[in-house]
Design a protein around this motif. Structure first.
Motif, PDB file in Angstrom:
ATOM      1  N   PHE A 103      35.955 -15.531  23.633  1.00 34.05           N
ATOM      2  CA  PHE A 103      35.136 -15.090  24.765  1.00 34.05           C
ATOM      3  C   PHE A 103      34.335 -13.845  24.388  1.00 34.05           C
ATOM      4  O   PHE A 103      33.149 -13.719  24.721  1.00 34.05           O
ATOM      5  CB  PHE A 103      36.007 -14.788  25.984  1.00 34.05           C
ATOM      6  N   TYR A 104      34.990 -12.919  23.679  1.00 30.54           N
ATOM      7  CA  TYR A 104      34.314 -11.686  23.300  1.00 30.54           C
ATOM      8  C   TYR A 104      33.254 -11.915  22.216  1.00 30.54           C
ATOM      9  O   TYR A 104      32.235 -11.222  22.173  1.00 30.54           O
ATOM     10  CB  TYR A 104      35.324 -10.628  22.852  1.00 30.54           C
ATOM     11  N   ILE A 105      33.483 -12.879  21.364  1.00 36.12           N
ATOM     12  CA  ILE A 105      32.445 -13.235  20.384  1.00 36.12           C
ATOM     13  C   ILE A 105      31.205 -13.747  21.114  1.00 36.12           C
ATOM     14  O   ILE A 105      30.063 -13.373  20.788  1.00 36.12           O
ATOM     15  CB  ILE A 105      32.979 -14.289  19.391  1.00 36.12           C
ATOM     16  N   ASP A 106      31.430 -14.591  22.114  1.00 36.24           N
ATOM     17  CA  ASP A 106      30.320 -15.100  22.922  1.00 36.24           C
ATOM     18  C   ASP A 106      29.597 -13.953  23.630  1.00 36.24           C
ATOM     19  O   ASP A 106      28.361 -13.904  23.655  1.00 36.24           O
ATOM     20  CB  ASP A 106      30.843 -16.098  23.949  1.00 36.24           C
ATOM     21  N   GLN A 107      30.374 -13.010  24.184  1.00 35.19           N
ATOM     22  CA  GLN A 107      29.780 -11.850  24.856  1.00 35.19           C
ATOM     23  C   GLN A 107      28.968 -11.014  23.869  1.00 35.19           C
ATOM     24  O   GLN A 107      27.882 -10.521  24.208  1.00 35.19           O
ATOM     25  CB  GLN A 107      30.883 -10.986  25.481  1.00 35.19           C
ATOM     26  N   SER A 108      29.463 -10.868  22.650  1.00 36.30           N
ATOM     27  CA  SER A 108      28.766 -10.071  21.633  1.00 36.30           C
ATOM     28  C   SER A 108      27.433 -10.711  21.255  1.00 36.30           C
ATOM     29  O   SER A 108      26.411 -10.015  21.114  1.00 36.30           O
ATOM     30  CB  SER A 108      29.640  -9.921  20.385  1.00 36.30           C
ATOM     31  N   VAL A 109      27.437 -12.024  21.090  1.00 38.51           N
ATOM     32  CA  VAL A 109      26.196 -12.737  20.753  1.00 38.51           C
ATOM     33  C   VAL A 109      25.165 -12.533  21.858  1.00 38.51           C
ATOM     34  O   VAL A 109      23.981 -12.251  21.592  1.00 38.51           O
ATOM     35  CB  VAL A 109      26.474 -14.238  20.533  1.00 38.51           C
ATOM     36  N   ARG A 110      25.616 -12.674  23.103  1.00 34.46           N
ATOM     37  CA  ARG A 110      24.699 -12.484  24.232  1.00 34.46           C
ATOM     38  C   ARG A 110      24.180 -11.042  24.277  1.00 34.46           C
ATOM     39  O   ARG A 110      23.004 -10.802  24.576  1.00 34.46           O
ATOM     40  CB  ARG A 110      25.408 -12.832  25.547  1.00 34.46           C
ATOM     41  N   TYR A 111      25.066 -10.099  24.000  1.00 32.20           N
ATOM     42  CA  TYR A 111      24.697  -8.677  24.052  1.00 32.20           C
ATOM     43  C   TYR A 111      23.628  -8.348  23.004  1.00 32.20           C
ATOM     44  O   TYR A 111      22.628  -7.678  23.297  1.00 32.20           O
ATOM     45  CB  TYR A 111      25.939  -7.815  23.832  1.00 32.20           C
ATOM     46  N   PHE A 112      23.822  -8.826  21.781  1.00 27.83           N
ATOM     47  CA  PHE A 112      22.880  -8.514  20.709  1.00 27.83           C
ATOM     48  C   PHE A 112      21.570  -9.295  20.834  1.00 27.83           C
ATOM     49  O   PHE A 112      20.589  -8.989  20.165  1.00 27.83           O
ATOM     50  CB  PHE A 112      23.527  -8.752  19.339  1.00 27.83           C
ATOM     51  N   LYS A 113      21.578 -10.306  21.741  1.00 30.96           N
ATOM     52  CA  LYS A 113      20.328 -10.995  22.059  1.00 30.96           C
ATOM     53  C   LYS A 113      19.576 -10.302  23.186  1.00 30.96           C
ATOM     54  O   LYS A 113      18.509 -10.751  23.600  1.00 30.96           O
ATOM     55  CB  LYS A 113      20.609 -12.443  22.443  1.00 30.96           C
ATOM     56  N   GLY A 114      20.190  -9.226  23.711  1.00 29.19           N
ATOM     57  CA  GLY A 114      19.511  -8.436  24.722  1.00 29.19           C
ATOM     58  C   GLY A 114      19.958  -8.665  26.142  1.00 29.19           C
ATOM     59  O   GLY A 114      19.395  -8.074  27.073  1.00 29.19           O
ATOM     60  N   SER A 115      20.967  -9.510  26.340  1.00 35.11           N
ATOM     61  CA  SER A 115      21.444  -9.786  27.695  1.00 35.11           C
ATOM     62  C   SER A 115      22.453  -8.724  28.123  1.00 35.11           C
ATOM     63  O   SER A 115      23.170  -8.146  27.290  1.00 35.11           O
ATOM     64  CB  SER A 115      22.107 -11.165  27.754  1.00 35.11           C
ATOM     65  N   GLU A 116      22.510  -8.475  29.419  1.00 36.04           N
ATOM     66  CA  GLU A 116      23.535  -7.579  29.946  1.00 36.04           C
ATOM     67  C   GLU A 116      24.797  -8.400  30.189  1.00 36.04           C
ATOM     68  O   GLU A 116      24.761  -9.414  30.907  1.00 36.04           O
ATOM     69  CB  GLU A 116      23.068  -6.943  31.259  1.00 36.04           C
ATOM     70  N   VAL A 117      25.893  -7.987  29.598  1.00 38.10           N
ATOM     71  CA  VAL A 117      27.123  -8.771  29.684  1.00 38.10           C
ATOM     72  C   VAL A 117      28.259  -7.933  30.244  1.00 38.10           C
ATOM     73  O   VAL A 117      28.365  -6.736  29.956  1.00 38.10           O
ATOM     74  CB  VAL A 117      27.520  -9.359  28.307  1.00 38.10           C
ATOM     75  N   LEU A 118      29.094  -8.568  31.043  1.00 39.52           N
ATOM     76  CA  LEU A 118      30.193  -7.884  31.708  1.00 39.52           C
ATOM     77  C   LEU A 118      31.215  -7.361  30.709  1.00 39.52           C
ATOM     78  O   LEU A 118      31.860  -6.336  30.934  1.00 39.52           O
ATOM     79  CB  LEU A 118      30.865  -8.840  32.703  1.00 39.52           C
ATOM     80  N   GLY A 119      31.375  -8.081  29.583  1.00 37.75           N
ATOM     81  CA  GLY A 119      32.362  -7.693  28.590  1.00 37.75           C
ATOM     82  C   GLY A 119      32.129  -6.320  27.998  1.00 37.75           C
ATOM     83  O   GLY A 119      33.066  -5.675  27.519  1.00 37.75           O
TER      84      GLY A 119
END
Length: 356
Positions: A103-119
């Motif tokens: 789950f955190y890997i998925d959150q990290s990918v989203r974060y580095f793509k510029g998305s705001e993530v809850l994680g």
């Protein structure tokens, strides 16, 4: 009953658990699961597709109870629970941790793509949310519920063979059947913490009176058992459709009264007619627990990676496309899970994580 007679019949436990797990994996990977279909025709196809595999959980609890009954003379309550924590709960913790990491890997990918993530913005809230999701909404609920049910049963060990005790447990289970219509408590079967103790108890009783059970089953004809199975299946479908019409959000609940009866009849049918030698070649005793632990990880994390590029969105598919997808997705998930468990089981260092 002689020891050799019981041991000989342990093959039926491995076979039935393996078949029950096939049903559980198919249900969890089904594209019908959770969909709100509008027309009666579509609701019937959805209900039939999910109901014929709905016996797995109750069958699992009965078989687990049978094994508890076998171990009563070998272990004290403390020894048995300690053994269970080591062999069952430790692998559970490992794979829950793996799922959290994914789950955190998925959150990290989203974060580095510029998305705001809850994680990253609210890590404590996110981890609590994910733990709640894993324990309440995935197959990982089973182990927690299972350990609670075993603990309850063993706390009242001296009443184990008391019919009154079994009657109380049956009432607790039936409470959840009635609750589907009145909503006194949340209706999800994963939150029915005492709803499954009865089926563990039933397995213990089955172990004690196994010779009598065998004699009774052997007297029943194929026609009678098959017709009863078909009748209870139809009644289960009718109750599900009725709950859908009433606006229930949990119309396929495992503890529906009709599904309880269907599952018990399925147990008899599987015991008498489904002890296939071919299944033994698939090593059900060493594979089933690992399949249980890993299959939902593949469904949650990796299945979307396959369906996304293929532009398969369940909500936009016709009911018959969903029907055939159910079997295709199951074959994919089951084969991949089986392969993973098989190769993990070959590792001396990691085989404990799949219960081997």
């Amino acid at each position: 009953m002689t020891t050799s007679k019981i041991t000989k019949n342990y093959d039926f436990i491995d076979t039935m658990r393996f078949i029950a797990m096939i049903g559980i994996v198919m249900e969890h990977s089904s594209p019908f699961l959770g969909l709100k279909l509008i027309t009666l025709h579509d609701q019937i196809i959805q209900t039939v597709s999910l109901q014929f595999i709905k016996f797995g959980t109750i069958v699992f609890f009965i078989l687990a109870g049978f094994l508890i009954g076998d171990k009563f003379n070998e272990y004290t309550t403390k020894q048995y629970l300690g053994r269970r924590l080591h062999t069952t709960f430790r692998p559970w913790i490992f794979w829950v941790s793996v799922l959290i990491v994914l789950f955190y890997i998925d959150q990290s990918v989203r974060y580095f793509k510029g998305s705001e993530v809850l994680g990253f913005s609210h890590p404590l809230e996110y981890i609590l949310n994910r733990l709640h999701f894993i324990i309440v909404e995935t197959s990982f609920w089973f182990i927690i519920n299972f350990m609670i049910c075993i603990s309850i049963l063993l706390v009242f060990r001296k009443y184990m063979y008391n019919i009154a005790f079994g009657a109380i447990l049956s009432v607790l289970s039936l409470f959840y059947s009635v609750n589907l219509y009145f909503h006194w408590l949340p209706t999800g079967h994963t939150t029915a913490l005492v709803g499954f103790v009865f089926y563990l108890w039933l397995g213990v009783i089955l172990h004690k009176y196994f010779a009598e059970f065998q004699n009774w089953v052997n007297k029943q004809s194929f026609l009678l058992i098959s017709l009863t199975l078909l009748l209870t299946f139809v009644i289960s479908c009718v109750e599900t459709i009725n709950l859908i019409q009433l606006g229930s959000n949990d119309s396929g609940n495992t503890l529906r009264f009709s599904n309880i009866i269907f599952s018990l009849v399925s147990f008899v049918f599987l015991y008498k007619y489904c002890n296939f030698s071919l299944i033994e070649k698939l090593k059900p005793r060493s594979m089933t627990f690992g399949i249980h632990l890993l299959h939902h990880i593949l469904i949650i994390i990796f299945l979307p990676m396959i369906l996304g590029p293929l532009h398969i969105v369940y909500a936009t598919q016709s009911v018959w496309n969903l029907f055939f997808l159910q079997f295709a997705v199951f074959a994919l998930i089951y084969a991949a899970t089986y392969a993973l468990v098989y190769y993990i089981g070959k590792s001396k260092k990691w085989k404990w994580t799949v219960g081997q």
